[in-house]
Scaffold this motif. Structure first.
Motif, PDB file in Angstrom:
ATOM      1  N   ARG A  61       0.643  -1.411  -0.139  1.00 11.65           N
ATOM      2  CA  ARG A  61       0.237  -0.124   0.245  1.00 11.65           C
ATOM      3  C   ARG A  61       0.981   1.265   0.306  1.00 11.65           C
ATOM      4  N   PHE A  62       0.864   1.698  -1.201  1.00 10.89           N
ATOM      5  CA  PHE A  62       1.724   3.109  -1.218  1.00 10.89           C
ATOM      6  C   PHE A  62       1.179   4.385  -0.511  1.00 10.89           C
ATOM      7  N   VAL A  63       2.576   5.651   0.508  1.00 11.89           N
ATOM      8  CA  VAL A  63       1.456   6.470   0.543  1.00 11.89           C
ATOM      9  C   VAL A  63       0.582   7.178   0.001  1.00 11.89           C
ATOM     10  N   GLY A  64       0.803   6.889  -1.318  1.00  8.62           N
ATOM     11  CA  GLY A  64       0.197   8.081  -2.698  1.00  8.62           C
ATOM     12  C   GLY A  64       0.546   9.222  -3.113  1.00  8.62           C
ATOM     13  N   GLU A  65      -0.153  10.106  -3.352  1.00  7.84           N
ATOM     14  CA  GLU A  65       0.639  11.319  -3.799  1.00  7.84           C
ATOM     15  C   GLU A  65       0.017  12.799  -2.216  1.00  7.84           C
ATOM     16  N   PRO A  66       0.551  13.540  -2.273  1.00  6.00           N
ATOM     17  CA  PRO A  66       0.758  14.359  -1.263  1.00  6.00           C
ATOM     18  C   PRO A  66      -1.159  15.107  -1.376  1.00  6.00           C
ATOM     19  N   GLN A  67      -2.014  15.412  -0.134  1.00  7.71           N
ATOM     20  CA  GLN A  67      -2.717  16.329  -0.274  1.00  7.71           C
ATOM     21  C   GLN A  67      -2.724  17.419  -0.327  1.00  7.71           C
ATOM     22  N   SER A  68      -1.226  18.112  -0.226  1.00  7.51           N
ATOM     23  CA  SER A  68      -1.235  19.510  -0.205  1.00  7.51           C
ATOM     24  C   SER A  68       0.376  19.643  -0.224  1.00  7.51           C
ATOM     25  N   LEU A  69       0.844  21.170  -0.492  1.00  7.88           N
ATOM     26  CA  LEU A  69       2.252  21.647  -0.371  1.00  7.88           C
ATOM     27  C   LEU A  69       2.637  22.395   0.523  1.00  7.88           C
ATOM     28  N   LEU A  70       3.363  22.536   1.670  1.00  7.57           N
ATOM     29  CA  LEU A  70       3.175  23.682   2.112  1.00  7.57           C
ATOM     30  C   LEU A  70       4.284  24.732   2.010  1.00  7.57           C
ATOM     31  N   ARG A 109       7.341  13.678 -10.738  1.00  4.59           N
ATOM     32  CA  ARG A 109       6.046  12.403 -10.731  1.00  4.59           C
ATOM     33  C   ARG A 109       4.766  13.201 -11.314  1.00  4.59           C
ATOM     34  N   LYS A 110       4.220  12.587 -11.883  1.00  2.00           N
ATOM     35  CA  LYS A 110       2.490  13.029 -12.483  1.00  2.00           C
ATOM     36  C   LYS A 110       2.364  13.725 -11.272  1.00  2.00           C
ATOM     37  N   PRO A 111       2.082  15.005 -11.074  1.00  2.00           N
ATOM     38  CA  PRO A 111       1.391  16.065 -10.270  1.00  2.00           C
ATOM     39  C   PRO A 111      -0.877  15.921 -10.006  1.00  2.00           C
ATOM     40  N   ALA A 112      -0.334  15.403  -8.768  1.00  2.00           N
ATOM     41  CA  ALA A 112      -2.215  15.426  -8.378  1.00  2.00           C
ATOM     42  C   ALA A 112      -2.027  15.571  -7.059  1.00  2.00           C
ATOM     43  N   TRP A 162       5.825  17.759 -15.625  1.00  2.00           N
ATOM     44  CA  TRP A 162       6.129  17.392 -14.729  1.00  2.00           C
ATOM     45  C   TRP A 162       7.375  16.288 -15.216  1.00  2.00           C
ATOM     46  N   ASN A 163       7.496  16.093 -16.310  1.00  2.00           N
ATOM     47  CA  ASN A 163       8.383  15.122 -17.249  1.00  2.00           C
ATOM     48  C   ASN A 163       9.568  15.588 -17.783  1.00  2.00           C
ATOM     49  N   ASP A 164       9.453  16.353 -17.841  1.00  2.00           N
ATOM     50  CA  ASP A 164      10.367  17.412 -18.511  1.00  2.00           C
ATOM     51  C   ASP A 164      12.458  17.028 -18.062  1.00  2.00           C
ATOM     52  N   PHE A 165      12.490  15.782 -17.634  1.00  2.00           N
ATOM     53  CA  PHE A 165      13.730  15.748 -17.657  1.00  2.00           C
ATOM     54  C   PHE A 165      15.347  16.291 -17.707  1.00  2.00           C
ATOM     55  N   ASP A 166      14.930  17.052 -19.092  1.00  3.06           N
ATOM     56  CA  ASP A 166      16.229  17.825 -19.669  1.00  3.06           C
ATOM     57  C   ASP A 166      16.227  18.794 -19.442  1.00  3.06           C
ATOM     58  N   TYR A 167      14.940  19.556 -19.212  1.00  2.00           N
ATOM     59  CA  TYR A 167      15.337  20.422 -18.040  1.00  2.00           C
ATOM     60  C   TYR A 167      15.820  21.051 -16.914  1.00  2.00           C
TER      61      TYR A 167
END
Length: 583
Positions: free
Chosen positions: A196-205, A322-325, A354-359
């Motif tokens: 059971r993964f932690v999942g994407e966060p609910q918020s950014l602080l 990571r794909k933002p959620a 989010w997945n522009d890793f060259d950047y």
């Protein structure tokens, strides 16, 4: 000699003694001014808090979140008397970026440098902060950092010294991602079958404040109602953090990330930023519109409040890698004398895809040492290690592994085990220096099974070590993740980055041996590699691990050690668990 001359000689001798005393007193005063002892008395406890308007139990220090800020000058001694008020679990504090030269037992890593501090006990950390820079501290036991157990540690220049850049004022923020589930729920899921993964966060602080959409919370939820979620958008604990500025002035903004999972991208709406410091070291100034900040990294940027002064602006963070959620995390850049209630009418600032890793790779390569301030790396290593990071399974449980070994903590601190020859306390077989050949990074491992271990990489004292971290595919097809790697007790030169599989015959030819930046944390990007070099000259035992909480908890780390035989007897206060209880 004439009597008059004798009298003059006596007066001269008295003057010389008086002058010498004054010089010594002045030296003592100057030394005291340069190197002070800064004392703090903290109590760690559970507390109800609403960082994003949703109430949950966090780990606070003296009832504060984030924890109290430490501010000192280079050369000062920090003394923190820490009382563990948690009723059922131990704690430690890691002083992230502080080398702990001569005091490795105060590095604050559970079962590596010390035993956890038991409930009700008080433990005193005492160490010197040797160099100026932007640092922080955090819990280093289980996933306590993700419960809010962290704070800023800022070290200023010694008296009389000047930065190689100028500014009118200073601001400081810590960035974080945030979950409504408890860390104990998250930890249990990581060890569960099925996983059971932690999942994407609910918020950014930003500096411990964010904003969750309370309309997403079921109606009728009230505080203290068991599993129901309480969300109060008017709670002052979740009002936007204010960054006050005066129009026309230039500011130094210190930024640190303690994120548990997310790679973050920081933006000051409408303002360019000039990077001048990374992980405590001066870097060649470079102008950016936004800044990737990986967990464990710190930066200082300069910006000038040169926009329309009749309005305020957003300071923002978004998820990258990571794909933002998760919605954008927002703070307020408040142009004085505008009121802080004057919110921008503009939308939340957008980050690169989010997945522009060259950047991301190109921005990483912009960070180089400032000329004349940092020494270049040694020209060649004495030892080279190549670490293949893979996602694996052990007894049906999903783990992370390094060269097919997933790290498990020991019940005896590794420092005590090595110092006192407690060979039964850890795995005496050292891990491999290189991954098994051949290997592929383009898909899940053909054999996903890994083994567990607690082996230690030991280095000859003073030797130069190269580490190449090679990223690979996870157990999920067509997926590779960002891993920010942090080394305790040392800084390292970042020699270079690359895509695909590292070639030991040709890739070292591209290393930056002229102005490689010194850092303590570096990110390896998906399907890529990063090469670092450090000198093993700090007696002690030092973790090297992914700074993502879930990944380290799942075995993505290992231990480096050198010169432990040079250390004096360890303080009794760091012992008392595992076999160290018998010392």
């Amino acid at each position: 000699m004439k009597a008059s001359n004798l009298g003059f000689g006596c007066r001269l001798a008295k003057f010389s003694v008086t002058f010498l005393i004054l010089v010594l007193l002045n030296l003592a005063v100057t030394t005291e001014a340069k190197a002070r002892i800064r004392r703090y008395k903290w109590k760690v406890d559970y507390s109800y808090f609403s960082p994003d308007c949703v109430e949950k139990v966090i780990i606070a220090i003296n009832g504060q979140y984030p924890g109290p800020r430490i501010r000192a000058q280079a050369g000062d001694t920090i003394v923190v008397e820490l009382e563990n008020g948690l009723p059922t679990e131990g704690v430690v504090i890691h002083w992230h970026g502080i080398h702990q030269f001569g005091t490795p037992w105060y590095d604050g890593t559970a079962f590596v440098s010390q035993c956890p501090i038991n409930p009700g006990e008080t433990f005193t950390y005492k160490f010197v902060v040797p160099r100026p820079g932007t640092y922080f501290y955090h819990g280093h036991f289980g996933m306590q950092r993700a419960a809010g157990f962290y704070g800023s540690l800022i070290v200023d220049l010694e008296h009389g010294e000047k930065e190689p850049f100028a500014y009118d004022g200073e601001l400081s923020i810590i960035l974080n991602d945030w979950w409504h589930r408890s860390i104990y729920d998250q930890e249990t899921g990581l060890f569960a079958i099925p996983f059971r993964f932690v999942g994407e966060p609910q918020s950014l602080l930003i500096e411990g404040r964010g904003r969750y959409n309370c309309s997403l919370v079921p109606s009728g939820s009230v505080a203290g109602s068991g599993d129901c979620v309480s969300c109060n958008s008017s709670n002052p604990q979740c009002q936007p953090y204010i960054l006050p500025v005066e129009p026309g002035k230039t500011y130094r903004l210190r930024i640190a990330s303690v994120a548990s999972l997310s790679s973050l991208n920081f933006i000051l709406e409408g303002h360019n930023m000039t990077i001048v410091e990374a992980d405590g070291y001066n870097v060649d100034p470079v102008v950016v519109e936004n800044l990737d900040v990986y967990s464990g990294e710190t930066y200082s940027v300069l910006f000038t409040a040169n926009q329309n002064a009749s309005r305020n602006y957003w300071a923002a963070i978004n998820v990258r890698g990571r794909k933002p959620a998760t919605p954008t995390g927002l703070a307020l850049l408040n142009y004085l004398p505008n009121p802080s209630s004057l919110l921008p009418s503009t939308p939340s600032p957008m980050s690169p895809v989010w997945n522009d890793f060259d950047y991301s790779l190109n921005q990483n390569k912009l960070i180089i040492a400032r000329k004349g301030y940092e020494v270049p790396p040694p020209p060649k290593p004495d030892r080279q290690l190549i670490f293949l990071t893979t996602q694996n399974k052990v007894n049906g449980r999903i783990k992370w592994a390094i060269n097919n070994i997933t790290y498990v903590i020991t019940s005896t601190p590794v420092l005590a085990a090595l110092k006192y020859g407690l060979k039964k306390a850890y795995d005496p077989i050292p891990p491999p220096d290189y991954p098994a050949l051949p290997f592929s990074i383009s898909g899940p491992p053909a054999n996903p099974n890994a083994t567990v271990g607690s082996g230690v990489y030991t280095f000859q004292f003073g030797s130069v070590v190269d580490v190449i971290i090679q990223n690979a595919n996870t157990l999920t097809p067509n997926n590779s993740e960002v891993h920010p790697w942090h080394l305790h007790g040392h800084d390292f030169w970042v020699l270079g980055y690359g895509k695909g599989i590292f070639d030991p015959a040709t890739d070292p030819q591209s290393y930056n041996l002229k102005n490689a930046p010194l850092k303590n944390t570096v990110a390896v990007l998906p399907y890529g590699w990063v090469a670092i070099r450090f000198r093993a000259d700090n007696p002690g035992v030092w973790p090297f691990h992914c700074h993502i909480e879930a990944h380290f908890h799942m075995g993505m780390g290992l231990i480096f050690a050198e010169g432990w035989d040079r250390l004096p007897e360890l303080p009794k206060s760091v012992l008392g668990c595992g076999l160290s209880k018998y010392l």
